[in-house]
Write an enzyme that holds these catalytic residues in place. Structure first.
Site, PDB file in Angstrom:
ATOM      1  N   CYS A   1       0.806  -1.224   0.000  1.00  0.00           N
ATOM      2  CA  CYS A   1       0.000   0.000   0.000  1.00  0.00           C
ATOM      3  C   CYS A   1       0.838   1.272   0.000  1.00  0.00           C
ATOM      4  CB  CYS A   1      -0.942   0.010   1.203  1.00  0.00           C
ATOM      5  SG  CYS A   1      -2.084  -1.383   1.240  1.00  0.00           S
TER       6      CYS A   1
ATOM      7  N   HIS B   1      -8.976   3.599  -2.310  1.00  0.00           N
ATOM      8  CA  HIS B   1      -7.620   3.100  -2.059  1.00  0.00           C
ATOM      9  C   HIS B   1      -7.149   2.154  -3.159  1.00  0.00           C
ATOM     10  CE1 HIS B   1      -4.038   1.866  -0.138  1.00  0.00           C
ATOM     11  NE2 HIS B   1      -4.511   0.893   0.627  1.00  0.00           N
TER      12      HIS B   1
END
Length: 403
Positions: free
Chosen positions: A89, A353
């Protein structure tokens, strides 16, 4: 030279761009279409042609090897080095850090950092590839969790962060309402962001009543899977001057990446396993590099993949004492009119995201904020900004920006 050192020169963000973040499979596009749009927007924002770009670190997690080249070729075929970056991430902020290092070291005058992701519907698996738990690069992290909490059939990322939330509640009397306040704030902020995947406003009561993903986290406290791309053009002081970009330039005043140490694992706590020690170490380095502290910061984009991680990051950044983050968000200190505005974009929870794009989307939002170009979500008088992006496995990147 320390890989986190700022180098002999300065580096500036002179152009940013992104796509709207969208639910996977809701739009008929490929990752290279996203990259063309975001990268093209960043170049247009800088007012420069692609042939001035000397290198391009490009981040993604789900596409095949050399997808970076396929994406960048949409912008031009100039033969420059293209780097394929994958750091879970924290991928996009890793690409940004590489671009900054190329420029600050004096190697290049103009570098494009790009990130994109085309994801699948549904929750993430045990790693960015959605693969088997036992072979996942983060199996050690989940193993620590399983020793203390067991391993359930809920989505693994929600499970490990949800268990961190349980520990925080047990240790510090953090409440479900305080966790829901993070979601309420970020959904409210996203209502003014046209790039956000969601622009709906919810009350804390609605957030608490939403479907439970892993107790105490409900759906409206969890970041969704998303498609999207973001980009930034990074330039040297000389390039800024020669191309008349002073009015656009935002300085990268400090930046650091940290990875796991024994502190992530020795305690057996999910609070540590999900990266709070990494975040704290990266922030400390950035404060030392930049000569700026958290008290100097006006606006923050941080990695709220789940509501609990926003609270953990408050503590890691030094915004409050350990264990006091629930009270901090409940006090209103992290929204408009408070001490800081945190996640004016809506954050990961509401903006979305797409793993390979998130860190550069944070960069775009903060650049707009420091230029005064954020429209109805503008933080009045913003001059110093901080970005925090973290990936399990692990990596934490903290970046200080100033105008």
């Amino acid at each position: 030279m320390d890989g986190n050192a700022s180098g002999p020169g300065k580096a500036y963000i002179v152009g940013v761009g992104m796509t709207k973040f969208e639910k996977p499979e809701s739009r008929d596009w490929q990752y290279w279409d996203m990259a063309r749009e975001a990268g093209g927007n960043a170049l247009a924002d800088a007012g420069i042609p692609y042939d001035l770009v000397e290198q391009a670190p490009v981040g993604y997690c789900y596409q095949a090897s050399t997808a970076a080249q396929r994406a960048v070729y949409e912008l031009g075929l100039t033969g420059i080095p293209v780097y394929n970056v994958n750091n879970n991430c924290a991928t996009a902020s890793t690409a940004l850090m590489m671009a900054r290092q190329f420029v600050a070291s004096g190697l290049n005058d103009c570098v494009l950092a790009l990130g994109f992701e085309k994801m699948k519907k549904g929750a993430l698996g045990a790693g960015s590839d959605g693969g088997d738990f036992k072979t996942s690069p983060v199996a050690r992290h989940y193993g620590i969790m399983a020793e203390r909490h067991g391993f359930e059939m809920t989505p693994p990322t929600a499970q490990i962060f949800g268990n961190a939330a349980r520990e925080h509640m047990e240790r510090y009397d953090t409440t479900p309402v305080q966790l829901a306040t993070v979601g309420e704030k970020n959904h409210r902020h996203s209502a003014n962001n046209p790039y956000a995947q969601f622009q709906d406003v919810y009350t804390r009561e609605e957030i608490l009543a939403a479907k439970t993903i892993h107790d105490p986290l409900t759906k409206l406290q969890c970041s969704p899977t998303s498609d999207g791309s973001a980009a930034a053009v990074i330039a040297s002081e000389r390039f800024v001057r020669e191309h008349g970009l002073q009015d656009k330039a935002v300085e990268i005043a400090g930046q650091a990446m940290t990875t796991d140490t024994a502190a992530s694992f020795d305690s057996g706590s999910c609070i540590d396993v999900v990266g709070q020690p990494m975040s704290r170490a990266a922030a400390t380095q950035v404060y030392e590099q930049s000569g700026l502290g958290i008290e100097d910061v006006d606006v923050i984009e941080l990695h709220d993949c789940f509501s609990i991680n926003e609270l953990l990051t408050y503590e890691a950044l030094g915004m409050c004492a350990e264990g006091a983050s629930g009270k901090l968000v409940e006090s209103g200190a992290t929204t408009y009119g408070g001490d800081w505005v945190v996640n004016p974009s809506g954050g990961l929870i509401s903006k979305g995201h797409p793993l390979g794009a998130t860190g550069l989307a944070q960069c775009a939002e903060l650049t707009w904020q420091l230029r005064g170009d954020a429209g109805p979500r503008q933080v009045e008088g913003a001059r110093v900004a901080l970005a925090h992006n973290i990936g399990l496995g692990g990596a934490a990147v903290v970046t200080m920006l100033r105008r």
